[in-house]
Structures are given as C-alpha cells and as structure tokens.
Design a protein around this motif. Sequence first.
Motif, PDB file in Angstrom:
ATOM      1  N   ASN B  32       0.872  -1.165   0.000  1.00 25.63           N
ATOM      2  CA  ASN B  32       0.000   0.000   0.000  1.00 25.63           C
ATOM      3  C   ASN B  32       0.916   1.224   0.000  1.00 25.63           C
ATOM      4  N   LEU B  33       0.548   2.244  -0.766  1.00 27.56           N
ATOM      5  CA  LEU B  33       1.369   3.439  -0.853  1.00 27.56           C
ATOM      6  C   LEU B  33       0.533   4.657  -0.491  1.00 27.56           C
ATOM      7  N   TYR B  34       1.181   5.640   0.118  1.00 24.74           N
ATOM      8  CA  TYR B  34       0.488   6.805   0.659  1.00 24.74           C
ATOM      9  C   TYR B  34       1.285   8.081   0.347  1.00 24.74           C
ATOM     10  N   TRP B  35       0.556   9.171   0.106  1.00 25.57           N
ATOM     11  CA  TRP B  35       1.144  10.513   0.061  1.00 25.57           C
ATOM     12  C   TRP B  35       0.516  11.345   1.173  1.00 25.57           C
ATOM     13  N   TYR B  36       1.396  11.985   1.956  1.00 26.38           N
ATOM     14  CA  TYR B  36       0.964  12.891   3.007  1.00 26.38           C
ATOM     15  C   TYR B  36       1.566  14.274   2.747  1.00 26.38           C
ATOM     16  N   ARG B  37       0.906  15.284   3.285  1.00 25.92           N
ATOM     17  CA  ARG B  37       1.498  16.619   3.336  1.00 25.92           C
ATOM     18  C   ARG B  37       1.535  17.056   4.791  1.00 25.92           C
ATOM     19  N   LEU B  44      -0.121  15.917  10.028  1.00 24.68           N
ATOM     20  CA  LEU B  44      -0.040  15.169   8.779  1.00 24.68           C
ATOM     21  C   LEU B  44      -1.412  15.081   8.139  1.00 24.68           C
ATOM     22  N   GLN B  45      -1.455  15.368   6.857  1.00 23.07           N
ATOM     23  CA  GLN B  45      -2.702  15.247   6.110  1.00 23.07           C
ATOM     24  C   GLN B  45      -2.526  14.184   5.036  1.00 23.07           C
ATOM     25  N   LEU B  46      -3.337  13.144   5.074  1.00 21.65           N
ATOM     26  CA  LEU B  46      -3.288  12.117   4.044  1.00 21.65           C
ATOM     27  C   LEU B  46      -3.907  12.674   2.766  1.00 21.65           C
ATOM     28  N   LEU B  47      -3.136  12.625   1.690  1.00 19.74           N
ATOM     29  CA  LEU B  47      -3.605  13.153   0.412  1.00 19.74           C
ATOM     30  C   LEU B  47      -4.167  12.048  -0.486  1.00 19.74           C
ATOM     31  N   PHE B  48      -3.381  10.998  -0.669  1.00 18.85           N
ATOM     32  CA  PHE B  48      -3.765   9.893  -1.556  1.00 18.85           C
ATOM     33  C   PHE B  48      -3.251   8.584  -0.978  1.00 18.85           C
ATOM     34  N   TYR B  49      -3.954   7.491  -1.312  1.00 17.51           N
ATOM     35  CA  TYR B  49      -3.388   6.196  -1.026  1.00 17.51           C
ATOM     36  C   TYR B  49      -3.754   5.248  -2.151  1.00 17.51           C
ATOM     37  N   SER B  50      -2.943   4.203  -2.260  1.00 17.20           N
ATOM     38  CA  SER B  50      -3.099   3.264  -3.370  1.00 17.20           C
ATOM     39  C   SER B  50      -2.867   1.845  -2.882  1.00 17.20           C
ATOM     40  N   SER B  57      -6.907   6.434  -4.382  1.00 16.31           N
ATOM     41  CA  SER B  57      -8.004   7.032  -3.631  1.00 16.31           C
ATOM     42  C   SER B  57      -7.548   8.387  -3.128  1.00 16.31           C
ATOM     43  N   SER B  58      -8.412   9.375  -3.343  1.00 16.48           N
ATOM     44  CA  SER B  58      -8.099  10.732  -2.925  1.00 16.48           C
ATOM     45  C   SER B  58      -8.833  11.034  -1.626  1.00 16.48           C
ATOM     46  N   GLU B  59      -8.099  11.604  -0.696  1.00 11.05           N
ATOM     47  CA  GLU B  59      -8.694  11.889   0.605  1.00 11.05           C
ATOM     48  C   GLU B  59      -9.298  13.279   0.685  1.00 11.05           C
ATOM     49  N   VAL B  60      -8.746  14.221  -0.025  1.00  8.62           N
ATOM     50  CA  VAL B  60      -9.250  15.590   0.025  1.00  8.62           C
ATOM     51  C   VAL B  60      -9.231  16.187  -1.378  1.00  8.62           C
ATOM     52  N   PRO B  61     -10.278  16.939  -1.713  1.00  8.58           N
ATOM     53  CA  PRO B  61     -10.271  17.601  -3.023  1.00  8.58           C
ATOM     54  C   PRO B  61      -9.220  18.697  -3.041  1.00  8.58           C
ATOM     55  N   GLN B  62      -8.436  18.746  -4.100  1.00  3.32           N
ATOM     56  CA  GLN B  62      -7.351  19.718  -4.098  1.00  3.32           C
ATOM     57  C   GLN B  62      -6.757  19.832  -5.480  1.00  3.32           C
ATOM     58  N   ASN B  63      -5.672  20.542  -5.531  1.00  2.00           N
ATOM     59  CA  ASN B  63      -4.979  20.866  -6.756  1.00  2.00           C
ATOM     60  C   ASN B  63      -4.004  19.777  -7.178  1.00  2.00           C
ATOM     61  N   LEU B  64      -3.967  18.666  -6.481  1.00  2.00           N
ATOM     62  CA  LEU B  64      -2.968  17.647  -6.729  1.00  2.00           C
ATOM     63  C   LEU B  64      -3.610  16.372  -7.250  1.00  2.00           C
TER      64      LEU B  64
END
Lengths: 112, 111
Positions: B32-37, B44-50, B57-64
């Motif tokens: 499983n892979l994750y992007w945080y900001r 920590l804010q979870l942005l995406f996970y796979s 899967s996108s956790e928050v609507p955004q520019n990324l």
Amino acid sequence: AQSVAQPEDQVNVAEGNPLTVKCTYSVSGNPYLFWYVQYPNRGLQFLLKYITGDNLVKGSYGFEAEFNKSQTSFHLKKPSALVSDSALYFCAVRGYGNKLVFGAGTILRVKS
Amino acid sequence: SQTIHQWPATLVQPVGSPLSLECTVEGTSNPNLYWYRQAAGRGLQLLFYSVGIGQISSEVPQNLSASRPQDRQFILSSKKLLLSDSGFYLCAWSVVGDEQYFGPGTRLTVT
C-alpha cells in the motif's frame, strides 16, 4: 470514526529523568496503535505498535508504551531521557482501509 | 530489507508551474502506498493512497493528483501549483494491516 488525541503540545523534561508523552484514542473495535518520531526535516520513524497481547510494548531506542483499555490511552514512555530524544512524536491509530489516523503531534524537549 | 526513496529532497517552484514528485519502494511487493502533506512542521494530512497499480483514492479535493504506474512507484503531480501547495511531502508504504514506513520527504516551496 477513529481518532487520536495528543493533549500536550510540548513536553519538557530534564536529561536523565523519565519521560511520558500522552495519547488517547477513540475506536470502534480493537485498536491498532502506533508511535512515530520525527526529527527536523526528516520522515517519520516507526517506534512501536500495539496490536494485541501485553499491555506494555517495547520499541526502538529504549522507548515503551503502555496500553490501557479502560482509559483508552497509549502513553509513550522512557525511563531516562536523552537530549537526542528531542523531536516531534506522533501517536496513530489504524482506521478504515488500513489508513492511519495521526494525532497532532507532541514536541519533546530534553534539556541537559 | 525494504527501502523507500523520494526525490527531489527540496524543490522551489513558481506559482502556476507543474509539479512531479516521485516515490519508489524497494524490497517488497504490492505494498500500500500513501502521500501525506505536513504543513507548518506539525500535522499530517493524508492526500492519496493506493492499494495497487492504477488504483488511487483521494482523501481531500485539491490541486494535486497521484498516479501509480508501477507496483512500487507512486507519483504526486500538479498541473499548476498554488502558494498553498507549499509544505513537506511524505511518501509511505505498508503491507496490509501493518505499520507504515516513511520516506525522507520532499520540501516544496511555491513562490
């Protein structure tokens, strides 16, 4: 929904003294709990986890954590603090879909 | 043993420019892979996970946006950066049900 609270923004302790960083959680079902440490401009490092079993969990760098189901707490502890332990500490609980829900973090400052 | 790489380590980009951050994992399969900001050095804010190739899967609507073109490669992108995209970006991996392991991070400054 799963959540984690770290009630202390910062903890100050003298070198050689015991340290405690507090964490409380809210979950439905059995909790999977984690502690991480972050040094400046670095990624998070895994310290320890509680899944099941003994309530006292031992981890890296001499840290341990005590799981208390009745108090829904998972406090991080170390018997004797080092200056090099100064860092940002995160508590986390496993949420839905194997995602981790992190607390806001606690800054630990150990003074010599 | 498993290792996780992120690059670049630091990046300064003007507003409106594109972004591509890369994360690769070695020594494990089908993680499983994750992007945080992490903004302002704290939360920590979870942005995406796979959970697999092409599954994001996108956790928050955004520019990324994120993509996973290979099993152990995870890419974070933007077509046009905003000032608010500045922060410390962390990639992480895990096997199902286990702890996450984080990369060294990328410090992004949007000017």
